[in-house]
Design an enzyme around this catalytic site. Structure first.
Site, PDB file in Angstrom:
ATOM      1  N   GLU A   1      25.997  37.999  37.677  1.00 32.07           N
ATOM      2  CA  GLU A   1      26.032  38.802  38.896  1.00 32.07           C
ATOM      3  C   GLU A   1      25.969  40.279  38.516  1.00 32.07           C
ATOM      4  O   GLU A   1      26.845  40.774  37.809  1.00 32.07           O
ATOM      5  CB  GLU A   1      27.316  38.520  39.672  1.00 32.07           C
ATOM      6  CG  GLU A   1      27.366  39.277  40.979  1.00 32.07           C
ATOM      7  CD  GLU A   1      28.620  38.995  41.798  1.00 32.07           C
ATOM      8  OE1 GLU A   1      29.726  39.119  41.247  1.00 32.07           O
ATOM      9  OE2 GLU A   1      28.478  38.665  42.991  1.00 32.07           O
TER      10      GLU A   1
ATOM     11  N   LYS B   1      46.039  44.527  50.481  1.00 26.92           N
ATOM     12  CA  LYS B   1      45.787  45.423  49.353  1.00 26.92           C
ATOM     13  C   LYS B   1      44.286  45.709  49.256  1.00 26.92           C
ATOM     14  O   LYS B   1      43.502  44.870  48.823  1.00 26.92           O
ATOM     15  CB  LYS B   1      46.257  44.818  48.019  1.00 26.92           C
ATOM     16  CG  LYS B   1      46.325  45.924  46.954  1.00 26.92           C
ATOM     17  CD  LYS B   1      46.087  45.456  45.542  1.00 26.92           C
ATOM     18  CE  LYS B   1      44.660  45.292  45.152  1.00 26.92           C
ATOM     19  NZ  LYS B   1      43.862  46.530  45.059  1.00 26.92           N
TER      20      LYS B   1
ATOM     21  N   GLY C   1      36.597  38.829  45.666  1.00 22.86           N
ATOM     22  CA  GLY C   1      36.344  39.681  44.512  1.00 22.86           C
ATOM     23  C   GLY C   1      35.560  38.928  43.460  1.00 22.86           C
ATOM     24  O   GLY C   1      34.852  37.963  43.771  1.00 22.86           O
TER      25      GLY C   1
ATOM     26  N   GLU D   1      37.035  33.915  47.643  1.00 23.86           N
ATOM     27  CA  GLU D   1      35.594  34.130  47.896  1.00 23.86           C
ATOM     28  C   GLU D   1      35.113  35.010  46.756  1.00 23.86           C
ATOM     29  O   GLU D   1      35.507  36.164  46.643  1.00 23.86           O
ATOM     30  CB  GLU D   1      35.403  34.796  49.260  1.00 23.86           C
ATOM     31  CG  GLU D   1      33.988  34.649  49.772  1.00 23.86           C
ATOM     32  CD  GLU D   1      33.173  35.894  49.577  1.00 23.86           C
ATOM     33  OE1 GLU D   1      32.511  35.993  48.513  1.00 23.86           O
ATOM     34  OE2 GLU D   1      33.190  36.764  50.461  1.00 23.86           O
TER      35      GLU D   1
ATOM     36  N   CYS E   1      28.175  40.215  47.780  1.00 23.27           N
ATOM     37  CA  CYS E   1      28.407  38.957  47.070  1.00 23.27           C
ATOM     38  C   CYS E   1      27.284  37.964  47.333  1.00 23.27           C
ATOM     39  O   CYS E   1      26.941  37.166  46.473  1.00 23.27           O
ATOM     40  CB  CYS E   1      29.765  38.380  47.408  1.00 23.27           C
ATOM     41  SG  CYS E   1      30.132  38.420  49.148  1.00 23.27           S
TER      42      CYS E   1
ATOM     43  N   GLY F   1      39.243  36.209  40.215  1.00 21.74           N
ATOM     44  CA  GLY F   1      39.643  35.033  40.995  1.00 21.74           C
ATOM     45  C   GLY F   1      40.354  34.001  40.131  1.00 21.74           C
ATOM     46  O   GLY F   1      41.331  33.375  40.549  1.00 21.74           O
TER      47      GLY F   1
ATOM     48  N   GLU G   1      35.838  36.365  37.780  1.00 21.88           N
ATOM     49  CA  GLU G   1      36.781  36.582  36.679  1.00 21.88           C
ATOM     50  C   GLU G   1      38.198  36.854  37.202  1.00 21.88           C
ATOM     51  O   GLU G   1      39.172  36.232  36.765  1.00 21.88           O
ATOM     52  CB  GLU G   1      36.277  37.808  35.920  1.00 21.88           C
ATOM     53  CG  GLU G   1      36.709  37.919  34.509  1.00 21.88           C
ATOM     54  CD  GLU G   1      36.163  39.247  33.945  1.00 21.88           C
ATOM     55  OE1 GLU G   1      35.233  39.842  34.524  1.00 21.88           O
ATOM     56  OE2 GLU G   1      36.723  39.676  32.935  1.00 21.88           O
TER      57      GLU G   1
HETATM   58  O1  TXE Z   1      36.309  43.310  40.970  1.00 21.95           O
HETATM   59  P1  TXE Z   1      37.733  42.641  41.115  1.00 21.95           P
HETATM   60  P2  TXE Z   1      35.926  44.748  40.347  1.00 21.95           P
HETATM   61  C1  TXE Z   1      32.113  41.648  41.004  1.00 21.95           C
HETATM   62  C2  TXE Z   1      30.930  42.502  40.749  1.00 21.95           C
HETATM   63  C3  TXE Z   1      31.538  43.717  40.146  1.00 21.95           C
HETATM   64  C4  TXE Z   1      32.663  43.133  39.343  1.00 21.95           C
HETATM   65  C5  TXE Z   1      33.799  44.041  39.009  1.00 21.95           C
HETATM   66  O2  TXE Z   1      30.059  41.872  39.868  1.00 21.95           O
HETATM   67  O3  TXE Z   1      30.643  44.417  39.363  1.00 21.95           O
HETATM   68  O4  TXE Z   1      33.117  42.085  40.135  1.00 21.95           O
HETATM   69  O5  TXE Z   1      34.368  44.599  40.185  1.00 21.95           O
HETATM   70  C6  TXE Z   1      41.864  43.317  42.853  1.00 21.95           C
HETATM   71  N1  TXE Z   1      45.449  40.487  40.502  1.00 21.95           N
HETATM   72  N2  TXE Z   1      32.584  41.710  42.368  1.00 21.95           N
HETATM   73  O6  TXE Z   1      36.548  44.912  39.023  1.00 21.95           O
HETATM   74  O7  TXE Z   1      38.550  42.883  39.916  1.00 21.95           O
HETATM   75  C7  TXE Z   1      41.191  44.664  42.853  1.00 21.95           C
HETATM   76  O8  TXE Z   1      42.140  45.699  42.864  1.00 21.95           O
HETATM   77  C8  TXE Z   1      45.242  40.699  41.809  1.00 21.95           C
HETATM   78  C9  TXE Z   1      32.088  40.708  43.256  1.00 21.95           C
HETATM   79  O9  TXE Z   1      36.200  45.779  41.346  1.00 21.95           O
HETATM   80  O10 TXE Z   1      37.487  41.236  41.492  1.00 21.95           O
HETATM   81  C10 TXE Z   1      40.377  44.585  44.143  1.00 21.95           C
HETATM   82  O11 TXE Z   1      41.212  44.836  45.264  1.00 21.95           O
HETATM   83  N3  TXE Z   1      44.256  41.467  42.282  1.00 21.95           N
HETATM   84  C11 TXE Z   1      32.804  40.658  44.533  1.00 21.95           C
HETATM   85  C12 TXE Z   1      39.930  43.124  44.161  1.00 21.95           C
HETATM   86  O12 TXE Z   1      40.844  42.436  43.307  1.00 21.95           O
HETATM   87  C13 TXE Z   1      43.428  42.045  41.403  1.00 21.95           C
HETATM   88  C14 TXE Z   1      33.354  41.903  45.087  1.00 21.95           C
HETATM   89  C15 TXE Z   1      38.511  42.897  43.638  1.00 21.95           C
HETATM   90  O13 TXE Z   1      38.397  43.430  42.342  1.00 21.95           O
HETATM   91  C16 TXE Z   1      43.586  41.852  40.001  1.00 21.95           C
HETATM   92  C17 TXE Z   1      33.839  42.812  44.069  1.00 21.95           C
HETATM   93  C18 TXE Z   1      44.648  41.032  39.572  1.00 21.95           C
HETATM   94  N4  TXE Z   1      44.874  40.779  38.284  1.00 21.95           N
HETATM   95  C19 TXE Z   1      33.407  42.708  42.777  1.00 21.95           C
HETATM   96  N5  TXE Z   1      42.609  42.529  39.372  1.00 21.95           N
HETATM   97  C20 TXE Z   1      32.239  39.763  45.569  1.00 21.95           C
HETATM   98  N6  TXE Z   1      31.607  38.693  45.173  1.00 21.95           N
HETATM   99  O14 TXE Z   1      32.372  39.990  46.750  1.00 21.95           O
HETATM  100  C21 TXE Z   1      41.862  43.134  40.315  1.00 21.95           C
HETATM  101  N7  TXE Z   1      42.360  42.855  41.554  1.00 21.95           N
END
Ligand code: TXE
Length: 479
Positions: A382, A174, A227, A249, A283, A232, A230
């Site tokens: 972050e 996904k 991701g 991660e 990240c 995670g 939060e």
């Molecule tokens: O992240 P999400 P978002 C951080 C960064 C950014 C913030 C928000 O600070 O500004 O997160 O980004 C999927 N069940 N990082 O909202 O939500 C989502 O569709 C299952 C740091 O985009 O973590 C996407 O495919 N999956 C980070 C993935 O999770 C879910 C990289 C990441 O999205 C879900 C990205 C759920 N309930 C953002 N909700 C890093 N450290 O690499 C969302 N997703």
């Protein structure tokens, strides 16, 4: 290579329950309308992955053949690299220079690296008491749900897909809703490479719809997630209900420490790439800078001058070094952090403003703050954008204490010519990666992952194979 916008389930391109738009953040225009997988399509994808897993065509496939398929997929990505890099840049906004020279070449290297492991997953023969032969088998887990973010869309997808397939699992991938396009290209190329239908399924969609349904699904054996911290946490709570294996991660607030005895020119370059590569949407971004007092003023002046020269522009231009942030939401979020830095009393040394190219796009200037204190939001949270927070430190112990004063522990960097100091730092810092006199180095062979709230489990390297296999112990009576 055709740009698909449907879901790849069981080798066929199928419709979802809804559609969503993916936007080019440089132009704010819609690139494509992509099908979204709802719960019914997620169920279909998981079932097809299960069937493929149980099908002898994949289950009993000669391991050398599995290696060949991964290698063939790497060749296809390489042959189509310029086109894939352009799609990645359109969808994410990162400079074409980065997608074509770094991100997508890494995908090729990574697929080849894990192709090499496919026929080397040996078990052990264990000396046991009694007349018995005891040996272990490394078996795949089954169906792996891979959920990836938008900052390195295809690169991070390959971090999960390549080892999962090398170990004999099947995958439901996904991609993030902001950047679904290159994952769909990977699905297309996997079919062309000859992977049996259902071995790799690609289902774009929003996190709380598609991602959530995938994590809830009882037919998924493991979730590999990259991701935010939060999300995670939500993934971990949800996965607990069906006792899925997970690896996470997550976010970071990585310290980058420069001692007075460092090669300052190299350190300035390292700090710049550490925070501005990938627009800071990385990240492992080195987002907290600690500079030793005796060189602080000179170092920050050189750094700010360099930051001010960072070329903002059309990400498709070869000379562009800073593209637009991935989305309007991320752009607003980063600008709000800059505002909080100013209002909490930090001093702007460079950048600090939104920008546009030809009047459009979610661009933010390369921003450096000085006089940051440890309690400020820009020092603790972050930001995930091109914003660096510089803090002072007193001595080695203070540098370590401040570097570790964070809930995160993903990466870290140190600049010094003193070998002992470098290794002392490497041992004392609580982070999954330490870069000494360099920053942002990655290799398919080197494990990557977090300490503390940056998650657990490792991507890349031999270590990732542990994440996608389980050990079976076999006892044979020799009497
Ligand atoms: O992240 P999400 P978002 C951080 C960064 C950014 C913030 C928000 O600070 O500004 O997160 O980004 C999927 N069940 N990082 O909202 O939500 C989502 O569709 C299952 C740091 O985009 O973590 C996407 O495919 N999956 C980070 C993935 O999770 C879910 C990289 C990441 O999205 C879900 C990205 C759920 N309930 C953002 N909700 C890093 N450290 O690499 C969302 N997703």
């Amino acid at each position: 290579m055709e740009q698909r916008t449907k879901l790849l389930i069981g080798g066929s391109w199928t419709e979802g329950h809804d559609r969503f738009e993916t936007i080019n953040p440089a132009t704010e225009e819609v690139i494509a309308r992509v099908e979204e997988a709802g719960p019914a399509e997620v169920d279909a994808a998981v079932r097809s992955a299960r069937e493929a897993f149980d099908n002898p065509a994949w289950r009993d496939m000669d391991v050398h053949r599995r290696a060949e398929l991964l290698w063939r997929l790497a060749d296809l990505v390489e042959q189509n690299l310029p086109a894939i890099a352009r799609v990645e840049t359109e969808d994410n906004g990162k400079p074409l220079f980065e997608s074509s020279k770094v991100d997508i070449p890494f995908v090729v290297a990574n697929l080849r690296y894990y192709a090499g492991w496919a026929d080397k997953l040996a078990g052990e023969v264990i000396p046991v008491s009694g007349p018995f032969l005891n040996y272990t088998r490394r078996e795949p887990l089954g169906v792996v749900g891979a959920i990836v973010p938008w900052n390195f869309p295809l690169n991070l997808a390959s971090w999960k897909v390549a080892p999962a397939l090398a170990c004999g699992n099947t995958v439901v991938l996904k991609p993030a809703e902001e950047t679904p396009l290159t994952a769909l290209l990977l699905g297309e190329l996997a079919l062309e490479a000859g992977f049996p239908p259902g071995v790799l399924n690609v289902i774009p969609g929003r996190g709380r719809v598609t991602g959530q349904a995938l994590v809830e699904h009882p037919g998924v054996d493991k979730i590999s997630f990259t991701g935010s911290t939060e999300t995670g946490r939500i993934v971990m709570e949800t996965a607990a209900r069906t006792l899925k294996k997970i690896s996470l991660e997550l976010g970071g607030k990585s310290p980058h420490v420069v001692f007075a005895d460092a090669d300052l020119e190299a350190a300035v370059r390292g700090v710049i790439t550490g925070i501005f590569y990938g627009k800071g949407e990385v990240c492992a971004a080195g987002s907290r800078l600690f500079v030793e007092e005796s060189i602080r003023e000179e170092f920050l002046a050189r750094l700010a001058a360099r930051a001010a020269k960072t070329t903002i522009g059309d990400p498709m231009e070869a000379t562009t070094r800073l593209g637009p942030l991935v989305s309007k939401a991320q752009y607003e979020r980063v600008l709000a952090y800059i505002e909080s830095g100013v209002s909490e009393g930090a001093r702007l040394l460079a950048g600090g403003k939104a920008a546009t190219v030809e009047g459009r796009g979610y661009f933010v200037e390369a921003t450096v703050f000085d006089e940051v204190t440890p309690d400020m939001r820009i020092a603790r949270e972050e930001i995930f954008g091109p914003v660096l927070a510089a803090l002072p430190f007193e001595d080695f112990d203070d540098a370590i204490a401040q570097a570790n004063d964070t809930v995160y522990g993903l990466a870290s960097g140190v600049w010094t010519r003193d070998v002992a100091k470098a290794h002392q730092f490497a041992a004392a810092v609580k982070a999954g990666t330490v870069w000494v006199n360099t920053y942002n180095r990655y290799d398919p062979g080197s494990p990557f992952g977090g300490f503390k709230s940056s998650g657990f489990g490792r991507d890349l390297g031999r270590q990732a194979l542990e994440e996608y296999t389980q050990t079976k112990s076999v006892w044979v009576s020799l009497q």
